[in-house]
Enzyme design. Structure first.
Site, PDB file in Angstrom:
ATOM      1  N   GLY A  23      35.474  39.525  41.770  1.00  0.00           N
ATOM      2  CA  GLY A  23      34.710  40.666  41.627  1.00  0.00           C
ATOM      3  C   GLY A  23      34.639  40.819  40.010  1.00  0.00           C
ATOM      4  N   ASN A  24      35.109  40.096  39.703  1.00  0.00           N
ATOM      5  CA  ASN A  24      34.465  40.331  37.985  1.00  0.00           C
ATOM      6  C   ASN A  24      33.364  38.859  38.115  1.00  0.00           C
ATOM      7  OD1 ASN A  24      33.942  39.150  34.972  1.00  0.00           O
ATOM      8  ND2 ASN A  24      37.042  39.089  35.018  1.00  0.00           N
ATOM      9  N   SER A  27      33.246  35.622  35.217  1.00  0.00           N
ATOM     10  CA  SER A  27      34.018  35.108  35.491  1.00  0.00           C
ATOM     11  C   SER A  27      33.030  34.118  36.811  1.00  0.00           C
ATOM     12  CB  SER A  27      35.373  35.434  35.860  1.00  0.00           C
ATOM     13  OG  SER A  27      36.155  34.651  36.966  1.00  0.00           O
ATOM     14  N   HIS A 136      46.600  34.146  38.720  1.00  0.00           N
ATOM     15  CA  HIS A 136      46.689  33.764  36.727  1.00  0.00           C
ATOM     16  C   HIS A 136      46.585  34.722  36.361  1.00  0.00           C
ATOM     17  CE1 HIS A 136      42.547  35.233  37.364  1.00  0.00           C
ATOM     18  NE2 HIS A 136      42.655  35.277  35.854  1.00  0.00           N
ATOM     19  N   GLU A 173      47.137  46.917  36.390  1.00  0.00           N
ATOM     20  CA  GLU A 173      46.386  46.297  35.068  1.00  0.00           C
ATOM     21  C   GLU A 173      46.497  46.828  34.090  1.00  0.00           C
ATOM     22  OE1 GLU A 173      44.440  43.472  36.368  1.00  0.00           O
ATOM     23  OE2 GLU A 173      45.139  43.432  37.985  1.00  0.00           O
ATOM     24  N   ARG A 211      41.670  46.310  41.885  1.00  0.00           N
ATOM     25  CA  ARG A 211      43.278  46.489  41.282  1.00  0.00           C
ATOM     26  C   ARG A 211      44.881  47.280  41.182  1.00  0.00           C
ATOM     27  NH1 ARG A 211      41.706  40.985  37.357  1.00  0.00           N
ATOM     28  NH2 ARG A 211      39.520  40.654  37.732  1.00  0.00           N
ATOM     29  N   HIS A 247      38.021  46.312  36.542  1.00  0.00           N
ATOM     30  CA  HIS A 247      38.361  47.900  35.927  1.00  0.00           C
ATOM     31  C   HIS A 247      38.098  48.733  35.647  1.00  0.00           C
ATOM     32  CE1 HIS A 247      41.144  43.643  34.203  1.00  0.00           C
ATOM     33  NE2 HIS A 247      41.992  44.282  35.102  1.00  0.00           N
ATOM     34  N   ASP A 249      37.939  50.537  31.968  1.00  0.00           N
ATOM     35  CA  ASP A 249      36.873  49.918  31.454  1.00  0.00           C
ATOM     36  C   ASP A 249      35.873  49.593  31.293  1.00  0.00           C
ATOM     37  OD1 ASP A 249      38.197  47.486  30.687  1.00  0.00           O
ATOM     38  OD2 ASP A 249      39.517  47.599  29.701  1.00  0.00           O
ATOM     39  N   CYS A 366      38.628  45.384  26.346  1.00  0.00           N
ATOM     40  CA  CYS A 366      39.394  44.023  27.161  1.00  0.00           C
ATOM     41  C   CYS A 366      41.034  43.303  25.979  1.00  0.00           C
ATOM     42  CB  CYS A 366      39.034  42.889  27.688  1.00  0.00           C
ATOM     43  SG  CYS A 366      37.580  42.977  28.917  1.00  0.00           S
TER      44      CYS A 366
HETATM   45  O1  SUG Z   1      41.146  39.736  34.726  1.00  0.00           O
HETATM   46  N1  SUG Z   1      39.506  37.526  33.419  1.00  0.00           N
HETATM   47  C1  SUG Z   1      39.873  38.719  33.320  1.00  0.00           C
HETATM   48  C2  SUG Z   1      39.007  39.625  32.367  1.00  0.00           C
HETATM   49  C3  SUG Z   1      39.593  40.820  32.125  1.00  0.00           C
HETATM   50  C4  SUG Z   1      38.528  42.160  31.351  1.00  0.00           C
HETATM   51  N2  SUG Z   1      39.954  42.933  30.681  1.00  0.00           N
HETATM   52  C5  SUG Z   1      39.044  43.897  31.023  1.00  0.00           C
HETATM   53  N3  SUG Z   1      38.143  44.526  31.595  1.00  0.00           N
HETATM   54  N4  SUG Z   1      40.328  45.128  30.335  1.00  0.00           N
HETATM   55  C6  SUG Z   1      40.206  39.064  34.614  1.00  0.00           C
HETATM   56  O2  SUG Z   1      39.346  39.511  35.804  1.00  0.00           O
HETATM   57  C7  SUG Z   1      38.683  35.158  34.093  1.00  0.00           C
HETATM   58  C8  SUG Z   1      39.414  33.600  34.265  1.00  0.00           C
HETATM   59  C9  SUG Z   1      38.560  32.525  34.797  1.00  0.00           C
HETATM   60  O3  SUG Z   1      37.428  33.034  35.532  1.00  0.00           O
HETATM   61  O4  SUG Z   1      38.491  31.504  34.315  1.00  0.00           O
HETATM   62  C10 SUG Z   1      39.718  36.264  33.896  1.00  0.00           C
HETATM   63  O5  SUG Z   1      40.492  35.849  34.446  1.00  0.00           O
END
Ligand code: SUG
Length: 445
Positions: A23-24, A27, A136, A173, A211, A247, A249, A366
């Site tokens: 979802g990110n 990443s 993680h 979160e 989340r 998120h 933000d 973040c």
């Molecule tokens: O939770 N990325 C974090 C990014 C967090 C961003 N924070 C805010 N939006 N406030 C997450 O998705 C990626 C780690 C990796 O893929 O190695 C990661 O955890």
């Protein structure tokens, strides 16, 4: 007088691209790429320096120990740390990537903070985020509690709470889904909790998991002793989450009287505005960015809204601290230029190269946890975590002393990386005067 202190996460020595966050999109896109831990940490420190130059107080939160023996043993591995790391890699490289993640750098997810002005007992309340949706990240809560307890030690002034219990959909979160409106940082504020789901939703047909659970946000508001009349709960739009806004933000940021947000950020935009107006004793300023100027896709790729919106000292208006990605995107760049000419408190926009963090979906906002504190409170913090010119230079030298230039996925199994990381963190707790903070310092195996 109260000031908002930004506590930025120092990027840890094991910063890598594990592709761990469904979802990110950043990443997932960068999974397996070679990371640059030294550059990542220095990019973060350069941003902190800039805020200090603007006259905004800056704090740091130390990285977490990775990997943790306790977690490796809990997963059934045994022997020395190096032996467990090797066995873990052989069992599953992706499992090891989870255990080595430097994700604690994104301190907007460390905790939810209510300043003393907003709480029933007039203490600053901090609730550690359970981060239960991603494996993680769920490994962060225990160390975050220990770290925040060391930095906010005085129980007369501060209350640090353990994470809200997690199970099923009960994710929290932290500040990334929380905003605060106030006329000035020292005034009573209205607090906005943005959630993506109920803990008890079945989530049928969803592309990505939301989340933040409403029930977790409500638990935090109760724990902090917030006034119900000034506490708002608003639903994130499903469309935004499914486009990659994992998120809130990523598509909205609030500061002072201003809510800066994308047209499609909330499920019920009019309802959000009405609720914020009703909770504030002043007129909030809504700066809504229309989709025909900046599409949701552009907003998420560029991280326009993941900027830090900060109040400049002496009532000089607000500054946006943006990622360079919002400058290289023509639509967001031209929108920001126009924004500075519009009638609102935002008077300047500064762009930063945060590429290393951005490639894992973490922009300027973040990387920081906002804590509004009186000058007295700032004096009572534990450790040497408030930055001065000397301290930030010492941290830069520390990074250059200890961090690798590059980490490829296979390097995570290198036994030397464990030793290097521990040497770096041991040195850091000395620099930050935090005492033994990590398991390897408290209970060496
Ligand atoms: O939770 N990325 C974090 C990014 C967090 C961003 N924070 C805010 N939006 N406030 C997450 O998705 C990626 C780690 C990796 O893929 O190695 C990661 O955890």
């Amino acid at each position: 007088m109260m000031q908002e202190v930004n506590f930025d996460g120092l990027v840890g020595p094991t910063h890598n691209y594990g592709g761990l966050s469904l979802g990110n999109l950043a990443s997932s896109r960068n999974a397996g790429a070679v990371s640059r831990p030294r550059q990542a940490a220095l990019q973060g420190l350069a941003k902190m320096r800039h805020l200090m130059a603007l006259g905004i107080p800056q704090g740091v939160l130390p990285p977490h120990e990775r990997p943790q023996d306790r977690v490796l043993r809990g997963l059934g591995f045994s022997g020395t740390t190096a032996e467990m790391v090797d066995a873990c890699y052989r069992a599953s490289p992706v499992l090891l990537a989870n255990l080595m993640s430097a994700s604690a750098m994104w301190t907007a997810n460390a905790a939810t903070v209510s300043p003393a002005t907003d709480t029933r007992d007039s203490r600053t309340h901090l609730t550690v985020a359970n981060l239960g949706t991603m494996f993680h990240r769920s490994l962060e809560a225990e160390q975050t509690f220990r770290t925040l307890s060391a930095i906010f030690p005085d129980p007369q002034r501060f209350a640090v709470h353990e994470a809200v219990p997690y199970g099923g959909g009960f994710g929290d979160e932290g500040a990334a889904n929380h905003g605060r409106f106030c006329a000035a940082h020292g005034d009573i504020g209205a607090e906005l909790f943005v959630y993506g789901r109920s803990a008890f939703d079945r989530l049928e047909g969803r592309r990505f998991p939301p989340r933040q659970a409403l029930e977790a946000s409500q638990a935090i508001a109760r724990t902090h002793g917030l006034d119900e009349r000034r506490t708002i709960y608003v639903l994130q739009s499903r469309e935004a989450i499914e486009a990659g806004a994992f998120h809130n933000d990523v598509v909205a940021v609030a500061n002072g009287s201003v809510q800066f947000y994308h047209e499609q950020a909330f499920e019920d935009r009019d309802g959000m505005q009405a609720a914020v107006r009703a909770a504030c004793s002043f007129d909030p300023v809504f700066v809504e960015v229309p989709a025909n100027r900046v599409s949701l896709d552009d907003a998420i790729r560029s991280y326009l809204f993941n900027s830090q919106l900060v109040s400049l000292p002496d009532g000089a208006g607000m500054a946006l601290i943006l990622p360079q990605d919002a400058e290289s995107n023509p639509n967001t760049k031209s929108y920001v230029a126009d924004l500075l000419d519009m009638d609102n408190p935002i008077v300047r926009a500064d762009y930063f190269d945060l590429r290393e963090s951005m490639q894992n979906g973490g922009g300027p906002a973040c990387l920081r946890l906002r804590v509004a504190l009186s000058l007295d409170d700032q004096q009572r913090l534990g450790g040497a975590v408030l930055m001065t010119e000397e301290r930030i230079s010492a941290l830069e030298a520390w990074v250059k002393r200890h961090y690798r230039e590059e980490l490829a996925p296979d390097d995570l199994r290198d036994p030397l990386l464990v030793d290097e990381t521990r040497a770096a963190l041991d040195d850091l707790t000395g620099l930050l005067e935090l005492g033994p903070l990590y398991d390897f310092q408290r209970c060496p195996s």
